[in-house]
Write a protein that holds these residues in place. Structure first.
Motif, PDB file in Angstrom:
ATOM      1  N   GLY A 207     -22.781 -90.629  31.175  1.00  0.00           N
ATOM      2  CA  GLY A 207     -23.598 -91.834  31.235  1.00  0.00           C
ATOM      3  C   GLY A 207     -23.246 -92.732  32.405  1.00  0.00           C
ATOM      4  N   ASP A 209     -22.124 -93.206  36.549  1.00  0.00           N
ATOM      5  CA  ASP A 209     -22.530 -92.578  37.798  1.00  0.00           C
ATOM      6  C   ASP A 209     -21.562 -91.464  38.187  1.00  0.00           C
ATOM      7  OD1 ASP A 209     -24.435 -93.081  40.302  1.00  0.00           O
ATOM      8  OD2 ASP A 209     -22.423 -92.606  41.045  1.00  0.00           O
ATOM      9  N   LEU A 356     -29.343 -98.398  36.444  1.00  0.00           N
ATOM     10  CA  LEU A 356     -29.519 -96.955  36.555  1.00  0.00           C
ATOM     11  C   LEU A 356     -28.456 -96.316  37.433  1.00  0.00           C
ATOM     12  CD1 LEU A 356     -33.398 -96.806  37.171  1.00  0.00           C
ATOM     13  CD2 LEU A 356     -32.190 -96.591  34.983  1.00  0.00           C
ATOM     14  N   THR A 357     -28.005 -95.123  37.045  1.00  0.00           N
ATOM     15  CA  THR A 357     -27.160 -94.333  37.928  1.00  0.00           C
ATOM     16  C   THR A 357     -28.033 -93.719  39.015  1.00  0.00           C
ATOM     17  OG1 THR A 357     -27.447 -92.270  36.693  1.00  0.00           O
ATOM     18  CG2 THR A 357     -25.683 -93.752  35.960  1.00  0.00           C
ATOM     19  N   GLU A 360     -30.231 -91.046  37.375  1.00  0.00           N
ATOM     20  CA  GLU A 360     -31.294 -91.639  36.563  1.00  0.00           C
ATOM     21  C   GLU A 360     -32.382 -92.252  37.435  1.00  0.00           C
ATOM     22  OE1 GLU A 360     -28.536 -92.949  32.703  1.00  0.00           O
ATOM     23  OE2 GLU A 360     -28.911 -94.347  34.354  1.00  0.00           O
ATOM     24  N   ASN A 363     -34.645 -89.598  38.961  1.00  0.00           N
ATOM     25  CA  ASN A 363     -35.557 -89.029  37.970  1.00  0.00           C
ATOM     26  C   ASN A 363     -36.663 -90.012  37.595  1.00  0.00           C
ATOM     27  OD1 ASN A 363     -34.113 -86.629  37.846  1.00  0.00           O
ATOM     28  ND2 ASN A 363     -32.828 -87.328  36.157  1.00  0.00           N
ATOM     29  N   LYS A 364     -36.332 -91.284  37.536  1.00  0.00           N
ATOM     30  CA  LYS A 364     -37.296 -92.288  37.079  1.00  0.00           C
ATOM     31  C   LYS A 364     -38.184 -92.807  38.197  1.00  0.00           C
ATOM     32  CE  LYS A 364     -37.573 -96.706  34.599  1.00  0.00           C
ATOM     33  NZ  LYS A 364     -36.810 -97.760  33.879  1.00  0.00           N
TER      34      LYS A 364
END
Length: 450
Positions: A207, A209, A356-357, A360, A363-364
């Motif tokens: 979860g 980075d 967000l990492t 993430e 991807n987002k």
């Protein structure tokens, strides 16, 4: 408030969320009672973040006393006394417990120092047999360490017992790869223990980075901490000399002086009588609630770790505040925003993160910009310590908005607290660039990213 009940609010559990909710509700004029079967203050104050952070402070001196020589200090006959630190920490825990009790008393909250269970609609029964009624019931019983089921698990300890050890184990195995495992690994390593972390997966601190957690792994290994991956506890046997023989998946049996499991926490919902009134539970035993912390039963609410939303003390406090304001306050009901919650790992060195990492965000958002500062803090340079810090800023390329900040280095949590406000507020990389640095500091790296 309705006089048909003994109380307007009955809270089960006097941890961070329960105490905040009870105090605020009483401030709004509610008649409030709390039942706590152990000690007022809950996990954070009694056996969690507060005493742990004190141990972390104690552990920092191990390196500070060595580094001090480069700054001109001569320290002779230095030694570490675990029992002195342990007892000092427990003394302060007792002091804080008293302050929590005083806070409830000053708000005229009645405290029952015994277990309470829900025995019917609007009804709780104390361990003494006394039955009480309340217009609303709040469950704030928190969570407990998860102990896996394997032969010999009665010989292991959890973070609960770690604060009360008679001595620092010479060799300790810590099962788990999360924040508790890595924090206690740093603590015991600094106190002279040979520490081994056994993780059932290939990744620590899932979860967080990737770059930051890889840096912690590198630094921890350089400090002498051993990591075993894809290794789960199969069995533990206590030997005649008191040591523990441990079998891990893929490993030969090895002896340790202590085994600590840090494999997550499970909500405390058993034996509360929730099934009596039909409160819905989730797959991990957590209480299912809506955005306003209401359960499937209109007069029963739940906050904090027992809901398994975000298991962090400040989140429980915010949930308790929102519940009390919404149910008993004069304003409109409001919900807690669980997005973009900052967090920290008090490892050696500590980690802090918000948003967000890098993975993430890709991807987002798809198109992002990543800025990094990889540097050796000034103090480490003079001390001759090669340990490097890493700061990462994740930016939405389409809007220039900062969507994540991730840091590992000295005082990272202290630095990130203020920076997290900027991320939550949706500030941009240009806003940071326009801010003049405070020099020389580690924090200035946040406004110097290129």
């Amino acid at each position: 408030m309705a006089d048909a009940y003994d109380y307007d609010l009955f809270t089960i559990g006097a941890g961070s969320g329960g105490v905040r909710a009870s105090r605020v509700a009483a401030g709004h004029g509610a008649r409030v009672a709390v039942a706590e079967e152990y000690r007022v203050g809950g996990t954070c104050v009694i056996r969690g973040c507060v005493p742990k952070k004190m141990l972390v402070y104690g552990a920092h001196f191990a390196e500070d006393l060595v580094d001090a020589e480069a700054f001109g200090w001569t320290i002779e006959n230095k030694r570490f006394d675990w029992r002195a630190l342990r007892d000092s920490v427990q003394g302060d825990v007792t002091r804080l417990e008293g302050l929590y009790g005083e806070t409830l008393a000053s708000h005229n909250v009645t405290v029952f120092h015994e277990r309470a269970t829900i025995t019917g609609p609007h009804e709780v029964t104390l361990a003494s047999g006394r039955r009480l009624t309340a217009r609303f019931i709040l469950v704030a019983t928190g969570a407990r360490p998860h102990v896996p089921d394997f032969p010999g698990n009665e010989h292991v300890i959890t973070s609960n017992e770690a604060f009360h050890l008679e001595a620092v184990p010479r060799r300790i195995l810590i099962a788990g790869g999360g924040y508790i495992a890595n924090e206690f690994a740093g603590i015991f390593n600094a106190f002279g223990a040979k520490v081994t972390i056994a993780n059932r997966s290939e990744t620590i601190l899932r979860g967080y980075d990737e770059g930051v957690r890889d840096r912690l792994l590198q630094i921890s290994m350089a400090k002498g901490i051993t990591f075993l991956f894809m290794a789960e506890l199969e069995w533990v046997t206590k030997q005649d000399d008191g040591t523990l023989l441990v079998k891990l998946t893929g490993q030969e049996p090895a002896a340790y002086d202590a085994v600590m499991v840090a494999t997550g926490r499970v909500p405390n919902t058993e034996g509360l009588g929730l099934e009596t009134v039909g409160v819905e539970l989730g797959p991990r035993g957590e209480i299912v609630v809506d955005a306003y912390s209401k359960t499937s039963i209109d007069h029963i609410y739940a906050v904090g770790d027992v809901t398994d939303r975000v298991q962090l003390t400040p989140v429980a406090i915010r949930e308790g505040q929102a519940f009390a304001d919404s149910v008993f306050g004069p304003g409109a009901p409001y919900a807690v925003d669980h997005s973009c919650v900052p967090s920290a790992v008090f490892s050696h060195p500590p980690i802090a993160a918000v948003g967000l990492t890098e993975g993430e965000a890709r991807n987002k958002l798809g198109s992002i910009r990543v800025y990094q500062a990889d540097f050796r803090p000034m103090k480490n340079v003079l001390a001759g310590r090669n340990e490097r810090s890493l700061y990462k800023m994740i930016v939405d390329a389409a809007t220039d908005r900062i969507v994540g900040l991730h840091m590992i280095g000295p005082e990272a949590p202290e630095i990130l607290q203020a920076a997290a406000i900027a991320v939550k507020a949706g500030l941009t990389k240009a806003d940071f660039d326009a801010t003049i640095a405070i020099h020389p500091t580690m924090a200035e790296e946040l406004v110097l990213f290129k």
